[in-house]
Design a protein around this motif. Structure first.
Motif, PDB file in Angstrom:
ATOM      1  N   VAL A  18       7.507   9.389  37.262  1.00  0.00           N
ATOM      2  CA  VAL A  18       6.888   8.489  36.697  1.00  0.00           C
ATOM      3  C   VAL A  18       7.870   7.510  35.531  1.00  0.00           C
ATOM      4  O   VAL A  18       8.819   8.620  35.014  1.00  0.00           O
ATOM      5  N   CYS A  19       7.359   6.506  35.351  1.00  0.00           N
ATOM      6  CA  CYS A  19       8.313   5.992  34.340  1.00  0.00           C
ATOM      7  C   CYS A  19       8.466   6.112  32.791  1.00  0.00           C
ATOM      8  O   CYS A  19       6.710   6.909  33.037  1.00  0.00           O
ATOM      9  N   GLN A  20       8.883   6.212  32.288  1.00  0.00           N
ATOM     10  CA  GLN A  20       8.586   6.317  30.783  1.00  0.00           C
ATOM     11  C   GLN A  20       8.009   6.364  30.155  1.00  0.00           C
ATOM     12  O   GLN A  20       7.035   6.330  28.851  1.00  0.00           O
ATOM     13  N   HIS A  21       7.520   4.931  30.367  1.00  0.00           N
ATOM     14  CA  HIS A  21       5.986   4.402  29.938  1.00  0.00           C
ATOM     15  C   HIS A  21       5.134   4.824  29.806  1.00  0.00           C
ATOM     16  O   HIS A  21       3.839   5.487  29.103  1.00  0.00           O
ATOM     17  N   LEU A  22       4.882   5.848  31.360  1.00  0.00           N
ATOM     18  CA  LEU A  22       3.279   6.014  31.713  1.00  0.00           C
ATOM     19  C   LEU A  22       3.904   7.584  31.012  1.00  0.00           C
ATOM     20  O   LEU A  22       2.749   8.263  30.652  1.00  0.00           O
ATOM     21  N   TRP A  45       4.289   4.269  38.079  1.00  0.00           N
ATOM     22  CA  TRP A  45       5.138   2.926  37.278  1.00  0.00           C
ATOM     23  C   TRP A  45       4.087   2.246  36.859  1.00  0.00           C
ATOM     24  O   TRP A  45       2.799   1.963  37.078  1.00  0.00           O
ATOM     25  N   CYS A  46       4.411   1.092  35.668  1.00  0.00           N
ATOM     26  CA  CYS A  46       3.265   0.779  34.548  1.00  0.00           C
ATOM     27  C   CYS A  46       3.446  -0.732  35.117  1.00  0.00           C
ATOM     28  O   CYS A  46       4.867  -1.521  35.678  1.00  0.00           O
ATOM     29  N   SER A  47       2.585  -2.125  34.579  1.00  0.00           N
ATOM     30  CA  SER A  47       3.128  -2.792  34.877  1.00  0.00           C
ATOM     31  C   SER A  47       4.290  -4.091  34.431  1.00  0.00           C
ATOM     32  O   SER A  47       4.535  -4.264  34.925  1.00  0.00           O
ATOM     33  N   ALA A  48       4.574  -3.134  33.411  1.00  0.00           N
ATOM     34  CA  ALA A  48       5.976  -4.160  32.781  1.00  0.00           C
ATOM     35  C   ALA A  48       7.279  -4.068  33.407  1.00  0.00           C
ATOM     36  O   ALA A  48       8.069  -4.679  33.984  1.00  0.00           O
ATOM     37  N   CYS A  49       7.584  -2.538  34.459  1.00  0.00           N
ATOM     38  CA  CYS A  49       7.242  -1.770  35.227  1.00  0.00           C
ATOM     39  C   CYS A  49       7.862  -2.591  36.703  1.00  0.00           C
ATOM     40  O   CYS A  49       8.671  -3.102  37.396  1.00  0.00           O
ATOM     41  N   GLU A  50       6.585  -3.228  37.356  1.00  0.00           N
ATOM     42  CA  GLU A  50       5.865  -3.494  38.488  1.00  0.00           C
ATOM     43  C   GLU A  50       6.775  -4.827  38.185  1.00  0.00           C
ATOM     44  O   GLU A  50       7.416  -5.148  38.922  1.00  0.00           O
TER      45      GLU A  50
END
Ligand SMILES: [Zn+2]
Ligand SMILES: [Zn+2]
Length: 90
Positions: A18-22, A45-50
């Motif tokens: 998963v991304c670091q934000h998750l 991954w999160c919205s910012a990564c999307e």
């Protein structure tokens, strides 16, 4: 083949990515958006990564060096992955 990860909370579990934000939201408890590759426990991954993925990848939406650097994909145990997902109502 399933990789195994040793989690401090859940002991031996299936490895997920998963991304670091998750990973951060696992600690903060604040939802940040949840997108994943479709398979059960697929890369997430999160919205910012999307947003970054779409901005960097154009119509194909492929990941590139910049979007991957932003995401900073990290290893997470499967049970932690499930808690992050349920935090987002999924
Ligand atoms: Zn992210
Ligand atoms: Zn865990």
């Amino acid at each position: 083949m399933t990789e195994i990860v040793e989690c401090v909370k859940h002991e031996e579990q299936e490895a997920t990515f998963v991304c670091q934000h998750l990973v951060a939201c696992l600690h903060s408890g604040e939802p940040v958006g949840f997108y994943f590759s479709g398979e059960p426990r697929g890369d997430a991954w999160c919205s910012a990564c999307e947003e970054t993925r779409i901005r960097e990848g154009g119509s194909s939406g492929d990941w590139n060096e910049r979007s991957e650097a932003f995401a900073g994909i990290s290893l997470l145990c499967g049970a932690c992955y499930d808690s992050v997902r349920s935090l987002h109502g999924l």
